[in-house]
Write an enzyme that holds these catalytic residues in place. Structure first.
Site, PDB file in Angstrom:
ATOM      1  CG  ASP A  24      -0.179  -0.512   2.468  1.00  0.00           C
ATOM      2  OD1 ASP A  24       1.029  -0.611   2.522  1.00  0.00           O
ATOM      3  OD2 ASP A  24      -0.766  -0.746   3.546  1.00  0.00           O
ATOM      4  CG  ASN A  75      -8.837  -1.703  12.429  1.00  0.00           C
ATOM      5  OD1 ASN A  75      -7.789  -2.433  11.717  1.00  0.00           O
ATOM      6  ND2 ASN A  75      -9.129  -0.352  11.893  1.00  0.00           N
ATOM      7  CG  HIS A 129      -5.650  -2.412   8.876  1.00  0.00           C
ATOM      8  ND1 HIS A 129      -5.696  -0.943   9.224  1.00  0.00           N
ATOM      9  CD2 HIS A 129      -4.662  -2.651   9.176  1.00  0.00           C
ATOM     10  CE1 HIS A 129      -4.584  -0.627   9.765  1.00  0.00           C
ATOM     11  NE2 HIS A 129      -3.799  -1.643   9.581  1.00  0.00           N
ATOM     12  CD  GLU A 148      -8.665   0.880   7.833  1.00  0.00           C
ATOM     13  OE1 GLU A 148      -8.783   0.224   8.888  1.00  0.00           O
ATOM     14  OE2 GLU A 148      -7.785   1.967   7.892  1.00  0.00           O
TER      15      GLU A 148
HETATM   16  P1  PGA Z   1       2.295  -1.645  12.619  1.00  0.00           P
HETATM   17  O1  PGA Z   1       0.902  -1.668  11.567  1.00  0.00           O
HETATM   18  O2  PGA Z   1       3.151  -2.636  12.012  1.00  0.00           O
HETATM   19  O3  PGA Z   1       2.848  -0.283  12.679  1.00  0.00           O
HETATM   20  O4  PGA Z   1       1.630  -2.153  14.091  1.00  0.00           O
HETATM   21  C1  PGA Z   1       0.521  -2.979  11.063  1.00  0.00           C
HETATM   22  C2  PGA Z   1      -0.575  -2.613  10.225  1.00  0.00           C
HETATM   23  O5  PGA Z   1      -1.411  -1.683  10.585  1.00  0.00           O
HETATM   24  O6  PGA Z   1      -0.680  -3.351   9.292  1.00  0.00           O
END
Ligand code: PGA
Length: 241
Positions: free
Chosen positions: A67, A136, A138, A143
């Site tokens: 992304d 959450n 995702h 999302e």
């Molecule tokens: P993070 O994010 O590694 O910064 O915890 C993971 C994600 O949101 O996929």
């Protein structure tokens, strides 16, 4: 699912680094799907270490990142482009032309997403996809939603994700509100998937991925339907299992 629980983040980094490099050793022209965020940094450190030791060669590898933010200069320190160069690409011998990102500043976002899917296909598909998971549930920027979005698309980031990611920016107002992301279908087509989750605030999402209901309200839960998923967890992330 292959669930591995480790004592420290350091150990996960080593295991994940070996896992990714093992793929490249088996198939030197592997296609790697890569992730950003705090989670994969130690895995990238170990991949760099193995490269510097002469144990692995990335010269034939192709990468696709999951992304990228919209309306953020790729030179901005918070772009995922900058993140990947700083944490991995500048430190290994992957040719620039083998590195692929969704262009969050493309004039025609829909076409950009279609082209990205086409490029993944032309490269032969992703051999191994590295993933983090949001608190959450995702994966990439897919999302929680009413339905799964199949292919790469533009997404409006949830308030919780903007808040999670604001720690890298000077203020929450600076966090981009939109991003381009691979879809659930793009991720599910990877031949193998490696997810890393660190700390207790991921525990609920991890539990749902392993034995919860498959629902687009927890996008990562769909990975229950993938035939080759490995989860590497620290004790916090595994605390509800
Ligand atoms: P993070 O994010 O590694 O910064 O915890 C993971 C994600 O949101 O996929």
């Amino acid at each position: 699912m292959n669930v591995l629980v480790f004592d420290t983040e350091e150990q996960i980094g080593i295991a994940a680094g070996y896992y990714m490099c093992g793929q490249v050793l088996q198939k030197p022209d592997s296609v790697l799907g890569l992730a950003t965020g705090s989670t994969p940094i130690k895995a990238y450190d170990h991949m760099i270490k193995l490269y510097r030791q002469g144990a692995v060669d990335f010269s034939q590898v192709t990468t696709f990142n999951l992304d990228e933010y919209c309306n953020l200069d790729i030179k901005d320190k918070n772009s995922y482009h900058s993140f990947m160069y700083e944490n991995l690409f500048n430190n290994i011998n992957i040719p620039d032309e083998n590195i692929n990102f969704l262009d969050g500043n493309a004039a025609d976002v829909e076409q950009e997403c279609k082209n990205y899917e086409k490029k993944i296909k032309q490269a032969g598909g992703i051999d191994i996809q590295l993933l983090g998971i949001g608190s959450n549930g995702h994966i990439a920027f897919n999302e929680p939603a009413e339905s799964f979005q199949r292919w790469s698309h533009i997404v409006a980031l949830k308030e919780s994700t903007i808040k999670d990611n604001s720690r890298f920016f000077n203020s929450i107002e600076e966090v981009p509100t939109h991003a381009l992301t691979m879809g659930i279908g793009s991720i599910m087509q990877a031949k193998r998937i490696l997810i890393i989750a660190l700390s207790e605030h991921k525990a609920k999402a991890v539990k749902q991925v392993i034995d919860g209901q498959v629902t687009p309200q927890c996008p990562a839960s769909v990975l229950q339907f993938h035939p080759d998923v490995t989860l590497m967890l620290d004790k916090g992330a595994a605390s509800l299992l």
